[in-house]
Scaffold this motif. Structure first.
Motif, PDB file in Angstrom:
ATOM      1  N   ALA A  22      -8.509  -4.975  -0.914  1.00  0.00           N
ATOM      2  CA  ALA A  22      -7.660  -4.645  -1.943  1.00  0.00           C
ATOM      3  C   ALA A  22      -7.494  -2.774  -1.735  1.00  0.00           C
ATOM      4  O   ALA A  22      -6.374  -2.318  -1.993  1.00  0.00           O
ATOM      5  CB  ALA A  22      -8.524  -4.567  -3.284  1.00  0.00           C
ATOM      6  N   GLU A  23      -8.597  -2.018  -1.402  1.00  0.00           N
ATOM      7  CA  GLU A  23      -8.552  -0.990  -1.255  1.00  0.00           C
ATOM      8  C   GLU A  23      -7.725  -0.444  -0.098  1.00  0.00           C
ATOM      9  O   GLU A  23      -6.787   0.373  -0.497  1.00  0.00           O
ATOM     10  CB  GLU A  23      -9.983  -0.475  -0.952  1.00  0.00           C
ATOM     11  CG  GLU A  23     -10.020   1.328  -1.047  1.00  0.00           C
ATOM     12  CD  GLU A  23     -11.620   1.849  -0.717  1.00  0.00           C
ATOM     13  OE1 GLU A  23     -12.242   1.039  -0.240  1.00  0.00           O
ATOM     14  OE2 GLU A  23     -11.623   2.879  -1.129  1.00  0.00           O
ATOM     15  N   SER A  26      -4.116  -0.986  -1.256  1.00  0.00           N
ATOM     16  CA  SER A  26      -3.610  -0.134  -2.247  1.00  0.00           C
ATOM     17  C   SER A  26      -3.228   1.230  -1.642  1.00  0.00           C
ATOM     18  O   SER A  26      -2.267   1.810  -1.753  1.00  0.00           O
ATOM     19  CB  SER A  26      -4.711   0.146  -3.374  1.00  0.00           C
ATOM     20  OG  SER A  26      -5.278   1.518  -3.298  1.00  0.00           O
ATOM     21  N   HIS A  27      -3.956   1.813  -0.630  1.00  0.00           N
ATOM     22  CA  HIS A  27      -3.643   2.826   0.300  1.00  0.00           C
ATOM     23  C   HIS A  27      -2.330   2.513   0.933  1.00  0.00           C
ATOM     24  O   HIS A  27      -1.542   3.491   0.742  1.00  0.00           O
ATOM     25  CB  HIS A  27      -4.596   2.877   1.339  1.00  0.00           C
ATOM     26  CG  HIS A  27      -4.499   4.086   2.351  1.00  0.00           C
ATOM     27  ND1 HIS A  27      -5.252   5.103   2.447  1.00  0.00           N
ATOM     28  CD2 HIS A  27      -3.821   4.509   3.375  1.00  0.00           C
ATOM     29  CE1 HIS A  27      -4.826   6.120   3.276  1.00  0.00           C
ATOM     30  NE2 HIS A  27      -3.801   5.527   3.926  1.00  0.00           N
ATOM     31  N   ALA A  29       0.102   0.605  -0.162  1.00  0.00           N
ATOM     32  CA  ALA A  29       1.046   0.755  -1.116  1.00  0.00           C
ATOM     33  C   ALA A  29       1.204   2.291  -1.546  1.00  0.00           C
ATOM     34  O   ALA A  29       2.623   2.528  -1.880  1.00  0.00           O
ATOM     35  CB  ALA A  29       0.666  -0.024  -2.246  1.00  0.00           C
ATOM     36  N   LEU A  30       0.493   2.678  -1.767  1.00  0.00           N
ATOM     37  CA  LEU A  30       0.596   4.270  -2.034  1.00  0.00           C
ATOM     38  C   LEU A  30       1.337   5.160  -0.994  1.00  0.00           C
ATOM     39  O   LEU A  30       2.229   5.793  -1.649  1.00  0.00           O
ATOM     40  CB  LEU A  30      -0.683   5.220  -2.275  1.00  0.00           C
ATOM     41  CG  LEU A  30      -1.564   4.576  -3.459  1.00  0.00           C
ATOM     42  CD1 LEU A  30      -2.994   5.148  -3.505  1.00  0.00           C
ATOM     43  CD2 LEU A  30      -0.758   5.133  -4.896  1.00  0.00           C
ATOM     44  N   ARG A  31       1.012   4.638   0.096  1.00  0.00           N
ATOM     45  CA  ARG A  31       2.090   5.549   1.232  1.00  0.00           C
ATOM     46  C   ARG A  31       3.307   4.954   1.110  1.00  0.00           C
ATOM     47  O   ARG A  31       4.216   6.014   1.342  1.00  0.00           O
ATOM     48  CB  ARG A  31       1.285   5.205   2.756  1.00  0.00           C
ATOM     49  CG  ARG A  31       2.141   5.557   3.823  1.00  0.00           C
ATOM     50  CD  ARG A  31       2.233   7.070   4.237  1.00  0.00           C
ATOM     51  NE  ARG A  31       0.870   7.312   4.635  1.00  0.00           N
ATOM     52  CZ  ARG A  31       0.475   8.774   4.834  1.00  0.00           C
ATOM     53  NH1 ARG A  31       1.432   9.667   4.722  1.00  0.00           N
ATOM     54  NH2 ARG A  31      -0.616   9.131   5.244  1.00  0.00           N
ATOM     55  N   ASP A  33       5.027   3.947  -1.325  1.00  0.00           N
ATOM     56  CA  ASP A  33       5.768   4.579  -2.370  1.00  0.00           C
ATOM     57  C   ASP A  33       6.135   6.028  -2.115  1.00  0.00           C
ATOM     58  O   ASP A  33       7.207   6.457  -2.364  1.00  0.00           O
ATOM     59  CB  ASP A  33       4.877   4.854  -3.871  1.00  0.00           C
ATOM     60  CG  ASP A  33       4.657   3.385  -4.344  1.00  0.00           C
ATOM     61  OD1 ASP A  33       5.081   2.267  -4.144  1.00  0.00           O
ATOM     62  OD2 ASP A  33       3.454   3.528  -5.103  1.00  0.00           O
ATOM     63  N   ASP A  34       5.258   6.727  -1.550  1.00  0.00           N
ATOM     64  CA  ASP A  34       5.475   8.239  -1.206  1.00  0.00           C
ATOM     65  C   ASP A  34       6.857   8.204  -0.254  1.00  0.00           C
ATOM     66  O   ASP A  34       7.747   8.868  -0.470  1.00  0.00           O
ATOM     67  CB  ASP A  34       4.476   8.757  -0.549  1.00  0.00           C
ATOM     68  CG  ASP A  34       3.605   9.291  -1.507  1.00  0.00           C
ATOM     69  OD1 ASP A  34       3.845   9.164  -2.819  1.00  0.00           O
ATOM     70  OD2 ASP A  34       2.461   9.842  -1.258  1.00  0.00           O
ATOM     71  N   ARG A  52       1.251   3.984  10.342  1.00  0.00           N
ATOM     72  CA  ARG A  52       0.293   5.124  10.208  1.00  0.00           C
ATOM     73  C   ARG A  52      -1.407   4.579   9.986  1.00  0.00           C
ATOM     74  O   ARG A  52      -2.021   5.283  10.430  1.00  0.00           O
ATOM     75  CB  ARG A  52       0.743   6.015   8.953  1.00  0.00           C
ATOM     76  CG  ARG A  52       1.679   6.809   9.312  1.00  0.00           C
ATOM     77  CD  ARG A  52       2.025   7.617   7.818  1.00  0.00           C
ATOM     78  NE  ARG A  52       2.845   8.641   8.023  1.00  0.00           N
ATOM     79  CZ  ARG A  52       2.634   9.890   7.958  1.00  0.00           C
ATOM     80  NH1 ARG A  52       1.555  10.196   7.557  1.00  0.00           N
ATOM     81  NH2 ARG A  52       3.471  10.835   8.134  1.00  0.00           N
ATOM     82  N   PHE A  53      -1.297   3.483   9.500  1.00  0.00           N
ATOM     83  CA  PHE A  53      -2.578   3.163   8.979  1.00  0.00           C
ATOM     84  C   PHE A  53      -3.224   2.335  10.260  1.00  0.00           C
ATOM     85  O   PHE A  53      -4.641   2.346  10.285  1.00  0.00           O
ATOM     86  CB  PHE A  53      -2.538   2.056   7.744  1.00  0.00           C
ATOM     87  CG  PHE A  53      -4.000   1.552   7.316  1.00  0.00           C
ATOM     88  CD1 PHE A  53      -4.584   2.655   6.345  1.00  0.00           C
ATOM     89  CD2 PHE A  53      -4.700   0.899   7.633  1.00  0.00           C
ATOM     90  CE1 PHE A  53      -5.709   2.384   5.667  1.00  0.00           C
ATOM     91  CE2 PHE A  53      -5.750   0.635   7.059  1.00  0.00           C
ATOM     92  CZ  PHE A  53      -6.530   1.471   6.280  1.00  0.00           C
TER      93      PHE A  53
END
Lengths: 888, 113
Positions: A22-23, A26-27, A29-31, A33-34, A52-53
């Motif tokens: 999940a973590e 979420s990472h 997803a945040l990226r 979004d940006d 990138r991840f």
């Protein structure tokens, strides 16, 4: 706490996995979004975020790996690494594992015997409640009077049950009509099943009123008797067997187990009523009420007992009696055997220490060749702690493999030890010697302890490792003495311990040697003995009656004739006593000498047939033996042994003396007339004591043909194996008098050998363990010296290039090794002296500082050490100087 | 890897320090936020490899330096927020000091070289 949390995490894997997932999502997803905010298309934004991840699955695994590596992961990795290391050097692994197995095996074996004999709880339900009530007279344990028991039982409140058991020799008629005198057990009803907790294989235990007059002809058989004599007859319940010629109904058969090992074939009921006097003595066994302590029970019984003692002894003697309540346990084992077992446990402990020292040494040697590897590891960032733990893991892995083999070896040794000690099982009925959970726990504990013990040596060595020096040196040898101080200490310790063990074995061997050459005064081989019990003489209740002496003599002559006729019989003797079965103290006086009436001289008096001397091959010193002319009507004659002549007739010619004593008459102990016996011969001492090591007693043998004594034993010398003629003898005795029972049929040689069982046990086991110790010490010395030679190859090459001769090189190496051995032997001798003091009471004819055996074992160890040094020294001397120097 | 970025290898030992410092500065932050913060604060010189951040966070949490809780971001997404513990604050002080020493040492050498 942190460690605990990590371990918990390992077991909560799936939840943690989800959380990490999940973590990471979420990472990403945040990226994304940006990225969207920066103007990328949705698809592009997501792709860029993922790119990138990197690989999320790999990341997840790496997060999870943090827990694993923090907790068990490293351990498992270390174990796998250790196993790989062992596989890589099989020579080392096999030697070390074998040494460990040799060290652990004997420990397992001896501990299994000790556990079963002393430590194991009794195999009964709530065994901690079972107690024995001992009567003490002047501090010594004494069987308890049945009358006292009846009063205890009536008055006490501390016990769930209090029971009484008493031994009684009873005549048992077997199904094949042969008869045995058997030690039967009489118990208060319920003793077996209710108090002790033994189960019945068939039928039932006695009912509470069985044992009262009229209801006392019931019997419970042990499993063994039922199996051996009644062929496990499933229909036995309700049948009758003959005990003392009276029918007893079989009501039950006990389950196989402890009752069988006591040797008691059957149990009959016994009820004691307070007030009604019974002549029995026996043991009082009880089961405490829950919550009642030994002290409370003892306090209560002491009050009751005090009252009884005062009633009975109205005076001073009452103070001599006391009572104690003690836990039921195996404490009636022969003291010598108990001591031997503990000594053997100590001995195998030493063997294990030697094995540990040995393996530690091997590891040190290997550690030296692994320096490079360890230095590299620590250069790559392994901490000292990690290296220590890794080396310890390797040691423990080694120990566990050795321990597993050792347990197997221990089982073998245990079986062997039990065959050497057949009496052990008989002596402690509850002791079941086997590999059980407690023994295995002990084995694992010892194994781990050993692993830590020898594992610390290379670990410490690694801690002292100087990184830059080691890496700089490369593969060059270190020079110097070629062995570390720790190795020298370990070798010295090995030699010391080996010497102590060898001295123990030497003393045990010396003692056994002494026992084997004890002068029995007779030839024990090919002799069969037994007591004869004329049945009719003891009608129940009445006084025994006997035929006149001359009639008894005629019957006994007939008996001898019948027995002589059996094929294979060479000689037959009858006597009131046989050698090694005890002696009596019969008062007498020498005719013409003043008599001290308060302390008359005493000697063992036996009546024997003239054939006794030839049957036992007794040696004549002076005069003559008794012969057929010494019969009723002829002058009374006696022969005495050397001790008698020495003690009582030292200032006269024995053959001129006459002895005055009471005529022996069956049924008349007090008013028999005093008669004179002429001494006609002196014979060499015959061992009468039950113990081989007993001191010789003064003895007087009179002729059975002049005595007419009905209770006799027989001794038969056979021309063939004594076992082969037992059947024939039984038939011959039955045909002479069908009413005679045979008791305690024994092979004389067996009686003598049984006496040596304990000593043989001690000698063989001590000897075996000392042999292992010697082997291990030799391997230890050899290993260290061989290693030293290998390390010093360069130095030796230089010496030889400079002109040293081969002999000098050999001497150089041997001297180095022998110095260690000599120091070890020196310290070991001091230890051996201590061991001698501990063992002294179990040995025969051996001083606590037993010079002959100490000298022998020191010489043996020295020789072995010299050989262990010489082999590598010879290799050193064979070094080619040019080759050795080129090695540089 | 961009030229102006400090090579990843150099960063490894200091990642803990950077994370701790970031959390000390911001109070509470999720993993993605930490990556962004380090990037911005270092004027784009340092870029945390995202794959190695999470194992490091997990390890620091297991060591008791940081604690975590799930919360919503300003964009209404669920994220795990990390926060410095007392032990983490102590660890930060230690790491900062040893890093300072390292820098001073390297500087001194560089001046002489």
């Amino acid at each position: 706490m942190a460690f605990f949390r990590r371990i918990v995490n390992l077991f909560r894997r799936s939840r943690i996995d989800r959380e990490i997932d999940a973590e990471l999502q979420s990472h990403i997803a945040l990226r994304t979004d940006d990225n969207l905010a920066a103007g990328m298309s949705a698809e592009e934004a997501r792709r860029n975020a993922l790119l990138r991840f990197g690989n999320p699955t790999a990341t997840k695994e790496r997060v999870a790996a943090v827990d694993t590596s923090l907790a068990f992961g490293s351990l498992w990795r270390n174990v796998r690494f250790a196993l790989r290391q062992l596989r890589r050097s099989p020579g080392f692994a096999v030697t070390a594992i074998l040494a460990l197995a040799l060290g652990i095996g004997p420990n397992v074996a001896i501990f299994s015997i000790i556990w079963a004999t002393f430590l194991a709880p009794l195999p009964y339900p709530h065994a901690d409640q079972l107690v024995v009530v001992w009567t003490h007279y002047k501090g010594e344990r004494n069987p308890t009077r049945a009358d006292d028991y009846a009063q205890y039982a009536a008055q006490t409140h501390s016990f769930q049950r209090l029971d009484f058991e008493s031994w009684l020799v009873l005549h048992l008629t077997n199904p094949d009509h042969s008869e045995d005198d058997a030690g039967g057990l009489q118990v208060s009803p319920g003793f077996q099943t209710k108090t002790i907790g033994v189960r019945m294989a068939l039928g039932r235990d006695f009912l509470p009123d069985e044992g009262l007059p009229g209801k006392d002809h019931e019997v419970v058989l042990t499993h063994r008797l039922w199996q051996e004599r009644y062929h496990s007859d499933p229909e036995i319940i309700g049948k009758f067997i003959l005990i003392h010629d009276e029918p007893y109904m079989v009501v039950g058969v006990l389950q196989a187990g402890s009752a069988d090992r006591t040797g008691v074939p059957f149990v009959t009921p016994l009820i004691l009523t307070p007030g009604a006097h019974t002549p029995h003595f026996g043991n009082v066994v009880g089961r405490l009420k829950p919550g009642i302590t030994l002290t409370q029970a003892q306090a209560e019984l002491s009050v009751i007992d005090r009252r009884i003692a005062l009633q009975r002894n109205s005076g001073s003697d009452a103070n001599s009696w006391s009572v104690s309540v003690e836990p039921l346990k195996n404490d009636w084992l022969d003291h010598k055997l108990q001591r031997n077992l503990w000594l053997l446990l100590a001995a195998v402990g030493l063997v294990l220490l030697i094995a540990c020292a040995n393996v530690a040494n091997l590891l040190l040697v290997r550690g030296t060749s692994r320096r490079q590897e360890l230095a590299l590891r620590s250069a790559l960032g392994a901490t000292r702690g990690q290296i220590f733990i890794q080396l310890l893991t390797e040691s423990l892995t080694l120990a566990l493999v050795g321990g597993a083999i050792g347990i197997g070896m221990g089982w073998g040794i245990m079986k062997l030890a039990m065959t050497l000690l057949p009496d052990l099982a008989k002596q402690s009925a509850e002791a079941v010697v086997e590999l059980n959970i407690p023994v295995l726990c002990f084995a694992v504990g010892v194994t781990l302890l050993a692993g830590v013990l020898f594992g610390c040596a290379p670990g410490m060595q690694a801690l002292r490792l100087n990184l830059s020096d080691t890496l700089k040196q490369g593969s060059r040898s270190t020079g110097g003495r070629g062995r570390t101080p720790m190795q020298s200490v370990l070798v010295t310790v090995e030699v010391t311990l080996a010497l102590i063990l060898l001295s123990g074995a030497g003393m045990a061997l010396h003692s056994f040697w002494n026992l084997s050459y004890i002068d029995l005064g007779f030839a024990a081989d090919h002799i069969l003995t037994a007591r004869l019990q004329p049945r009719n003489t003891t009608p129940q209740g009445g006084a025994p009656t006997f035929p006149p002496p001359d009639q008894i003599v005629v019957q006994q002559h007939q008996l001898i004739d019948h027995m002589r006729a059996v094929p294979g019989v060479a000689d037959v003797a009858l006597a009131t006593g046989i050698p090694m079965h005890g002696y009596n103290s019969f008062p007498f006086s020498v005719a013409g000498q003043p008599l001290d009436r308060s302390h008359p001289p005493v000697a063992d008096l036996e009546a024997v047939t003239p054939s006794y001397f030839s049957t036992f091959r007794i040696r004549l010193v002076r005069g003559r033996f008794l012969n057929e002319a010494d019969r009723i009507g002829a002058p009374l004659t006696v022969v005495v042994n050397e001790t008698f002549a020495h003690r009582y007739l030292s200032n006269a010619d024995p053959l001129t003396q006459r002895l005055v004593m009471q005529r022996i008459e069956p049924g008349n102990n007090n008013n028999a007339q005093q008669v004179e016996y002429q001494i006609v011969g002196v014979f060499h001492n015959v061992l009468d004591n039950e113990h081989l090591t007993g001191t010789p007693q003064p003895e007087m043998y009179i002729s059975l043909w002049q005595a007419g004594w009905p209770y006799v034993a027989f001794a038969v010398r056979t021309a063939v194996d004594p076992v082969a003629i037992v059947g024939g003898l039984r038939g011959a005795i039955a045909s002479a008098d069908s009413g005679t029972a045979i008791q305690d049929l024994e092979m004389m040689q067996q009686v003598v050998d049984d006496q040596r069982t304990g000593d043989r046990f001690e000698m063989v086991l001590f000897g075996g363990f000392a042999g292992v110790a010697l082997l291990l010490a030799a391997v230890g010395i050899y290993g260290v010296m061989a290693f030293a030679v290998a390390q010093r190859t360069h130095e030796i090459g230089v010496r030889m290039a400079l002109g040293a001769r081969q002999g000098e090189v050999v001497a150089l190496i041997v001297r180095g090794g022998m110095r260690l051995a000599l120091v070890g032997i020196g310290i070991g001798l001091a230890g051996a002296f201590g061991l001698g003091r501990l063992m002294h009471s179990t040995l025969y004819g051996v001083e606590s500082a037993d010079a002959p055996s100490l000298a022998a074992v020191a010489a043996l160890l020295l020789a072995v050490a010299a050989l262990a040094c010489w082999l590598p020294a010879r290799r050193a001397a064979a070094i080619d100087p040019t080759q050795a120097l080129r090695n540089e | 890897m961009a030229k102006d970025e400090v090579p990843r290898k150099e960063l490894q030992g200091t990642l803990d320090l950077l994370v701790l410092k970031t959390l000390a500065h911001t109070g509470s932050l999720h993993g993605y936020g930490i990556v962004l913060h380090i990037q911005h604060a270092s004027e784009e010189l340092l870029r945390v490899e995202e794959g190695s951040l999470y194992p490091a966070l997990h390890r620091m949490e297991q060591s008791g330096w940081i604690s975590s809780e799930w919360a919503l971001t300003e964009t209404n997404r669920k994220a795990k927020y990390y926060r410095l513990t007392a032990a983490g604050r102590r660890q930060l002080a230690l790491s900062e000091e040893s890093f300072d020493q390292l820098v001073r040492g390297v500087r001194a050498v560089l001046r002489f070289a």
